[in-house]
Design an enzyme around this catalytic site. Structure first.
Site, PDB file in Angstrom:
ATOM      1  N   CYS A 188     -22.585  80.747  54.318  1.00  0.00           N
ATOM      2  CA  CYS A 188     -22.875  81.706  55.366  1.00  0.00           C
ATOM      3  C   CYS A 188     -24.391  81.723  55.561  1.00  0.00           C
ATOM      4  CB  CYS A 188     -22.401  83.089  54.964  1.00  0.00           C
ATOM      5  SG  CYS A 188     -20.735  83.073  54.306  1.00  0.00           S
ATOM      6  N   ARG A 239     -24.163  77.510  60.279  1.00  0.00           N
ATOM      7  CA  ARG A 239     -23.623  77.578  58.912  1.00  0.00           C
ATOM      8  C   ARG A 239     -22.334  78.396  58.842  1.00  0.00           C
ATOM      9  NH1 ARG A 239     -28.073  77.126  54.796  1.00  0.00           N
ATOM     10  NH2 ARG A 239     -26.627  78.161  53.418  1.00  0.00           N
ATOM     11  N   TRP A 283     -19.052  82.697  57.115  1.00  0.00           N
ATOM     12  CA  TRP A 283     -17.991  81.696  57.123  1.00  0.00           C
ATOM     13  C   TRP A 283     -17.061  82.151  56.004  1.00  0.00           C
ATOM     14  CZ3 TRP A 283     -16.360  77.345  59.680  1.00  0.00           C
ATOM     15  CH2 TRP A 283     -15.419  76.550  59.015  1.00  0.00           C
ATOM     16  N   ASN A 330     -23.958  85.048  49.985  1.00  0.00           N
ATOM     17  CA  ASN A 330     -23.370  83.716  50.182  1.00  0.00           C
ATOM     18  C   ASN A 330     -22.871  83.259  48.836  1.00  0.00           C
ATOM     19  OD1 ASN A 330     -24.302  83.696  52.744  1.00  0.00           O
ATOM     20  ND2 ASN A 330     -25.865  82.134  52.433  1.00  0.00           N
ATOM     21  N   GLY A 331     -21.753  82.566  48.810  1.00  0.00           N
ATOM     22  CA  GLY A 331     -21.257  82.033  47.543  1.00  0.00           C
ATOM     23  C   GLY A 331     -19.941  82.686  47.166  1.00  0.00           C
ATOM     24  N   GLU A 340      -8.679  55.657  55.033  1.00  0.00           N
ATOM     25  CA  GLU A 340      -9.727  56.611  55.394  1.00  0.00           C
ATOM     26  C   GLU A 340     -11.078  55.896  55.555  1.00  0.00           C
ATOM     27  OE1 GLU A 340      -9.945  59.447  56.590  1.00  0.00           O
ATOM     28  OE2 GLU A 340     -11.909  60.239  56.044  1.00  0.00           O
ATOM     29  N   LYS A 342     -13.215  55.967  59.008  1.00  0.00           N
ATOM     30  CA  LYS A 342     -14.618  56.409  59.098  1.00  0.00           C
ATOM     31  C   LYS A 342     -15.447  55.396  59.867  1.00  0.00           C
ATOM     32  CE  LYS A 342     -14.479  59.695  58.476  1.00  0.00           C
ATOM     33  NZ  LYS A 342     -13.344  60.418  58.292  1.00  0.00           N
ATOM     34  N   GLU A 398     -14.483  55.311  63.680  1.00  0.00           N
ATOM     35  CA  GLU A 398     -14.863  56.550  64.372  1.00  0.00           C
ATOM     36  C   GLU A 398     -16.336  56.558  64.780  1.00  0.00           C
ATOM     37  OE1 GLU A 398     -12.471  60.438  62.765  1.00  0.00           O
ATOM     38  OE2 GLU A 398     -13.685  59.401  61.294  1.00  0.00           O
ATOM     39  N   HIS A 415       1.340  39.647  54.574  1.00  0.00           N
ATOM     40  CA  HIS A 415       2.391  39.664  55.600  1.00  0.00           C
ATOM     41  C   HIS A 415       1.817  39.796  57.009  1.00  0.00           C
ATOM     42  CE1 HIS A 415       5.330  39.762  52.440  1.00  0.00           C
ATOM     43  NE2 HIS A 415       4.716  40.793  51.891  1.00  0.00           N
ATOM     44  N   LYS A 425     -14.179  67.411  67.482  1.00  0.00           N
ATOM     45  CA  LYS A 425     -14.011  67.942  66.130  1.00  0.00           C
ATOM     46  C   LYS A 425     -12.675  68.646  65.990  1.00  0.00           C
ATOM     47  CE  LYS A 425     -15.428  68.768  62.021  1.00  0.00           C
ATOM     48  NZ  LYS A 425     -15.203  67.585  61.170  1.00  0.00           N
TER      49      LYS A 425
END
Ligand code: G6P
Length: 612
Positions: free
Chosen positions: A2, A27, A73, A99-100, A485, A489, A492, A508, A607
């Site tokens: 945050c 943030r 957040w 924060n945390g 993945e 990446k 993208e 194959h 996003k």
């Protein structure tokens, strides 16, 4: 993740606080709040963006030269006005922003409830401010001292700032595991979670160190102590970086910053859930559905994109550890193919944003057939989090780069925790295996940190391969989803065509593509199918493909065959995905950056995909 801002001095606090919050909105942005001393201590807070808070404040008397502000957040509790910061102490004389995550908040809360305290929110933060006030009362000390004493009882991470109507000339700030900067002005001070809200006013700053508490008083020198009561001399630094560099934590792009955040985000995802001392994994969010999971005949995982790849790792984990059959489905396919779903099924929906339209539709379909739906989301209170019966948040913090990195490793971490929790309760793995795995998981952030240090080699590989047109990624077992993945990446963000394949399946079809121009990335860590992967590497080498291999530290056999080698630390096979993906993220990043691509906002991608 945050944002924190504080001001004490001789200027009007509100404009400084609001401007600071806007700078920090990147943030976190689900709620915002402010506390000012004017007459008494007044807290104003609201769900939504800083602009919504500003609208409320326009009708209030907001004069005052000391204040704190926060943009949130959510990690604990829904993003509501009640859960937003600042939080008052019981008497409303003190307010806190934080924060945390306070890991032991539930035991602290229980003690305070036993002493007669009543809480207003679900947050760990409110517990801390109540504790500080309780100490103040019982020990007859001032805010600075009470905060210092209280923090000795806290397990977890925090950056906090406190304000008190009883001591209106000061703020108290402290940190552990979450950054906090104090800007030194002319007889006034600015406090923030990074330097972006401070940079307009002063370039002289003090970065608080771990477990330090600061007494920040108008017209007085800054005082710092450790929570163990050792006096420290503030070390004043000159800020010499630009605003956008600060927002990106000094990195060139958000994606790179997020790649480097992974030791923290993985730890935050298991913080308070993995208890090594007691030898347990506890997931409060799904506690009511644990029995159902233990008895489950089948689990269906629905997701899209990177979250779908995390789901594939989940499939291996649940089958391996909890012995429950798993099917992983693209949400978009699932919803259109009349799937067989029964009331006995458990559906796990995985989504970083919690807003993906296909995943949401898949959930609604499964729900209508009576299945139990569990969510793994990063955004608290998102549509998917609300549509599920229960869930586990990933706590990765806001992810801004469109290509997902830290959200993926957080999803895999949560899936590992879920599979472990069920396996232990079900007795499908031995206690010693369980014990061994939880220690191994606890060591992952450090190993990720180590993996991140390997940069030069990756930059050199990127330099050599940045202009190729195709890439192949191969892996087996737990490394197969990582091959997928890794390939995702690269395509993208660099627009190079890349395919992920199970290593043995290469013969194959894709083997026809291999010639001296084709780079082939093997994830060849030394467990399970190592020998088999070596055979696959030889097949590529015989056709002159350029082999890039991710291997376990100290590997000998693959090193002899590959052109480029990237080492990762030794760890249990189940946890290799969390390490092996790191160099692949970095390789894609460097190739894309060298090609001059817009890394954080690749063309044609979004996003959060809220349309079908
Ligand atoms: C988009 C993003 C991907 C993401 C996918 C699923 O395509 O660009 O990075 O993996 O959506 O998103 P979710 O928020 O549901 O995880």
């Amino acid at each position: 993740m945050c944002g924190i801002v504080g001001y004490v001095g001789n200027k009007e606090a509100l404009p400084i606080l609001i401007k600071g919050l806007k700078r920090l909105e990147y943030r976190g942005y689900d709620s915002a709040g402010i506390a000012l001393i004017n007459g008494g201590l007044n807290v104003y807070k609201n769900k939504g963006k800083v602009a919504d808070l500003e609208a409320i404040l326009s009708e209030k008397d907001t004069s005052g030269d000391v204040g704190i502000a926060h943009t949130r957040w959510a990690t604990h509790g829904e993003p509501t006005a009640i859960n937003a910061h600042p939080h008052y102490s019981e008497s409303k004389d003190i307010a806190i922003i934080h924060n945390g995550i306070i890991e032991n908040y539930s035991s602290l809360k229980e003690e305070l409830i036993n002493r007669g305290y009543k809480f207003n929110s679900d947050t760990d933060t409110e517990v801390l401010v109540y504790l500080i006030e309780d100490i103040q009362k019982n020990e007859g000390v001032k805010l600075f001292e009470a905060t210092r004493i209280a923090l000795n009882q806290v397990i977890g991470a925090y950056a906090i700032v406190l304000i008190s109507s009883k001591e209106p000339d000061l703020l108290v700030a402290a940190r552990k595991g979450s950054p906090l900067v104090i800007g030194i002005g002319n007889n006034d001070y600015y406090i923030a979670s990074d330097a972006s809200p401070i940079i307009d006013y002063t370039r002289n700053v003090v970065y608080l160190k771990e477990e330090e508490v600061a007494l920040v008083r108008r017209n007085r020198e800054l005082q710092i102590k450790t929570i163990k009561n050792k006096v420290k001399t503030p070390y004043i630094q000159k800020l010499e970086i630009s605003l956008s560099t600060i927002e990106k934590g000094g990195f060139e792009h958000f994606m790179l910053k997020e790649i480097y955040e992974q030791p923290r985000s993985i730890r935050d995802s298991f913080r308070g859930r993995l208890n090594l001392e007691k030898g347990i994994v506890s997931l409060g969010g799904i506690i009511d559905y644990e029995q159902k999971l233990i008895n489950a005949k089948r689990i269906l995982i629905v997701a899209c994109g990177t979250s779908w790849h995390a789901g594939l790792v989940g499939e291996y984990l649940f089958e391996d550890l909890a012995r429950i059959p798993v099917e992983v489905e693209y949400a978009s396919e699932f919803r259109y193919r009349n799937p067989v779903i029964t009331e006995d099924d458990i559906v796990i929906a995985i989504s970083q944003s919690g807003e993906t339209a296909d995943t949401l539709a898949a959930i609604n379909l499964a729900k209508s057939k009576g299945a139990t739906i569990l969510g793994i989301c990063n955004v608290v209170g998102s549509s998917i989090a609300r549509a599920t019966h229960a869930g586990v948040y990933t706590h990765a913090g806001p992810e801004i780069g469109v290509a997902s990195t830290k959200a993926f490793t957080a999803q895999v971490t949560v899936l590992t925790l879920m599979a472990l929790a069920i396996a232990q309760k079900k007795g499908s793995i031995s206690q010693s295996r369980f014990q061994n795995l939880i220690y191994e998981l606890d060591a992952v952030p450090e190993k990720v940190e180590q993996t991140l240090q390997e940069s030069q080699q990756i930059v050199e590989i990127a330099e050599k391969l940045k202009d190729v047109r195709n890439f192949l990624y191969l892996g087996r077992g737990y490394n197969f989803p990582i091959a997928l993945e890794g390939a995702l990446k690269l395509k993208e963000i660099s627009y190079i065509h890349a395919e992920g394949y199970p290593a043995a399946e290469m013969k194959h079809g894709p083997i026809a593509l291999i010639d001296e121009l084709m780079p082939v990335v093997f994830i060849a860590t030394n467990k399970g199918t190592y020998e088999k992967v070596i055979s696959n590497i030889m097949e590529v080498k015989a056709r002159k493909g350029q082999i890039i291999a991710i291997v376990t530290e100290g590997d000998v056999a693959v090193k002899k065959l590959a052109k480029y080698i990237i080492e990762i630390p030794e760890c249990d096979e189940l946890l290799v995905p969390l390490l092996a993906i790191i160099p692949l993220q970095k390789l894609s990043y460097h190739i894309a950056a060298m090609r001059g691509c817009n890394v954080d906002q690749p063309r044609n991608l979004a996003k959060s995909v809220t349309v079908e």
